[in-house]
Enzyme design. Structure first.
Site, PDB file in Angstrom:
ATOM      1  N   HIS A   1       0.852  -1.185   0.000  1.00  0.00           N
ATOM      2  CA  HIS A   1       0.000   0.000   0.000  1.00  0.00           C
ATOM      3  C   HIS A   1       0.883   1.230   0.000  1.00  0.00           C
ATOM      4  O   HIS A   1       1.769   1.377   0.855  1.00  0.00           O
ATOM      5  CB  HIS A   1      -0.903   0.006   1.231  1.00  0.00           C
ATOM      6  N   ASP A   2       0.656   2.138  -0.936  1.00  0.00           N
ATOM      7  CA  ASP A   2       1.551   3.280  -1.080  1.00  0.00           C
ATOM      8  C   ASP A   2       1.640   4.116   0.194  1.00  0.00           C
ATOM      9  O   ASP A   2       2.716   4.631   0.534  1.00  0.00           O
ATOM     10  CB  ASP A   2       1.170   4.147  -2.278  1.00  0.00           C
TER      11      ASP A   2
END
Length: 493
Positions: free
Chosen positions: A239-240
């Site tokens: 997840h960024d």
């Protein structure tokens, strides 16, 4: 000793590949490629162009190979929640739905009515209810008899799906899974009760792994096409935002963070999930972090508001550069005359953001902003006030005093909003790094390679490598901010 790592960082409107070099406790970054990717509308749905995203990754590998550069590894991070269905032959069955597809608009209410009550789902997951969460995407797909879901042998989140196509190994990375409202943060596994409610098999998702894990190596086919050696593929914080938070150059735990971009995500880093009645009512989320941490946060509509307006102004032939817009906003005679609640449903995916803002102000009995300066000022002030609201909630939950706010990501360059935020919070704001997501991606690959040992060490290297800017509260206009905040709290949600 020099180590180089290829970071693939895919945001919801654009992507890029970056070569990170770690030498003598310093990390440097070089952008290799940058590319846009648009939501594709077909029929009644909105999709991501998945083959395009994958092709851009192979293009970056080919570029490095042509330059005689063989990185230590490659890692991929993306936005959250969206998924790809794979068939028995190991191939994707369809392009993934975009989280902005309207098929989930009313799905939470239906799921809570027909499947499991909302309080029980929150107890199991600790996740903020948002209609586009993976749980509701799957529920909507099941309701509609989606052919890809019906034929799926496996479901993978976007970074895991892309990594799978590179190395042929199926995994579910912890931080990306934690965005789905399917993961139980206490057991750290996909919750069987939710899969059962969806009518899905327990093994529909691949086995769970943690950040900084080696998944496999580039397949011979990928190596042949790109000319790249069979380098390791690393499961970073997929997840960024998890990768970005890992790159916060904090010196202790007494901070909150604001990952500022298309979305604003404000939260704290805690050792254990915070799941109770109060966090449920406040609709906070518990997402997976690095080294066993939990990101306790709230999603806030961010620069999506202004980006949407800029797109409309561009079509009208009006200036859209930020310097011009901010200068125009500074000239507004009554800077807090019009305020919106940024997370109101009408701003989620309107046909016209300009019309949505004006209609909201008109219907809430406020002056209607007409000019570019008035619209821009309305958005900036409203975001700052929303940050104050969420920060006041965070202070009630945090097991430590919050002494400063770290703003990271592209929004950390927005000095107007940073100054407003410091003033409305009456708290120091530390801006940077801009490249936090790619930095976190690179440093997690460095952790997998044994170059750094833990999160604390990663952050120490980043502190030595980046320039930060601090904004102190000016103390000016406190009464104006307080009056505007009191009005903000009365606005329609």
């Amino acid at each position: 000793m020099k180590h180089q790592f290829l970071a693939v960082d895919l945001g919801a409107t654009s992507g890029r590949t970056v070569l990170g070099t770690v030498t003598d406790d310093v990390v440097t970054m070089k952008e290799l490629t940058r590319f846009g990717h648009d939501i594709v509308s077909m029929g009644n749905h909105r999709y991501w162009d998945f083959p395009h995203l994958y092709n851009e990754i192979e293009s970056a590998l080919s570029l490095l190979a042509s330059q005689g550069i063989t990185p230590t590894s490659i890692g991929i991070d993306t936005w959250g929640v969206d998924i790809v269905c794979f068939g028995d032959d190991g191939l994707p069955l369809a392009n993934p739905f975009s989280y902005r597809d309207p098929h989930t608009a009313d799905e939470p209410a239906r799921f809570f009515r027909d499947c499991l009550p909302s309080e029980h789902v929150y107890d199991l997951t600790g996740i903020q209810v948002m209609n586009f969460n993976t749980l509701f995407q799957l529920s909507a797909m099941k309701r509609d008899g989606n052919s890809a879901l019906n034929a799926a042998r496996r479901i993978m989140f976007l970074p895991d799906a892309l990594s799978y196509l590179l190395c042929g190994i199926e995994v579910t990375e912890y931080t990306i899974a934690s965005t789905s409202q399917l993961l139980n943060p206490t057991t750290r596994r996909i919750e069987p009760a939710l899969l059962s409610a969806l009518g899905l098999q327990p093994d529909i998702f691949p086995p769970l792994i943690m950040p900084a894990t080696v998944i496999g190596r580039l397949t011979p086919a990928v190596s042949h096409r790109t000319g790249m050696a069979q380098i390791p593929v690393i499961s970073v914080a997929g997840h960024d935002t998890a990768s970005a938070v890992a790159a916060i150059p904090a010196t202790d735990e007494s901070f909150a963070y604001l990952s500022s971009g298309t979305w604003s995500l404000m939260g704290i880093e805690v050792p254990q999930p915070i799941i109770n009645d109060d966090s449920c009512v406040a609709n906070f989320t518990n997402e997976g972090g690095v080294d066993g941490t939990t990101r306790f946060l709230k999603n806030i509509c961010g620069m999506w508001l202004l980006e949407s307006c800029r797109n409309e102004w561009e079509k009208e032939g009006l200036p859209t550069d930020f310097d011009t817009l901010f200068t125009l906003s500074d000239r507004v005679t009554d800077p807090m005359r019009s305020i919106i609640f940024p997370d109101a449903a009408e701003f989620g995916s309107p046909v016209s953001m300009l019309d949505a803002i004006r209609t909201y102000c008109r219907e809430s009995g406020q002056p209607v902003p007409e000019t570019q300066g008035e619209i821009t000022r309305c958005i900036l002030v409203s975001l700052a006030l929303r940050y104050r609201q969420v920060m006041e909630m965070l202070k009630r939950f945090a097991p430590f005093p919050i002494k400063r706010l770290h703003i990271i990501g592209g929004g950390s360059r927005n000095e107007r909003l940073n100054r407003m935020t410091a003033d409305v919070l009456r708290m120091p704001v530390v801006a940077g790094p801009v490249e936090c997501t790619a930095l976190g991606n690179v440093m997690l690959q460095a952790k997998a390679a044994g170059v750094v040992s833990n999160l604390e060490r990663m952050r120490a290297v980043i502190r030595k490598s980046v320039e930060l800017k601090e904004f102190q509260p000016s103390g000016e206009n406190n009464e104006l901010w307080d009056e505007a905040y009191a009005r903000f709290l009365t606005l329609p949600k």
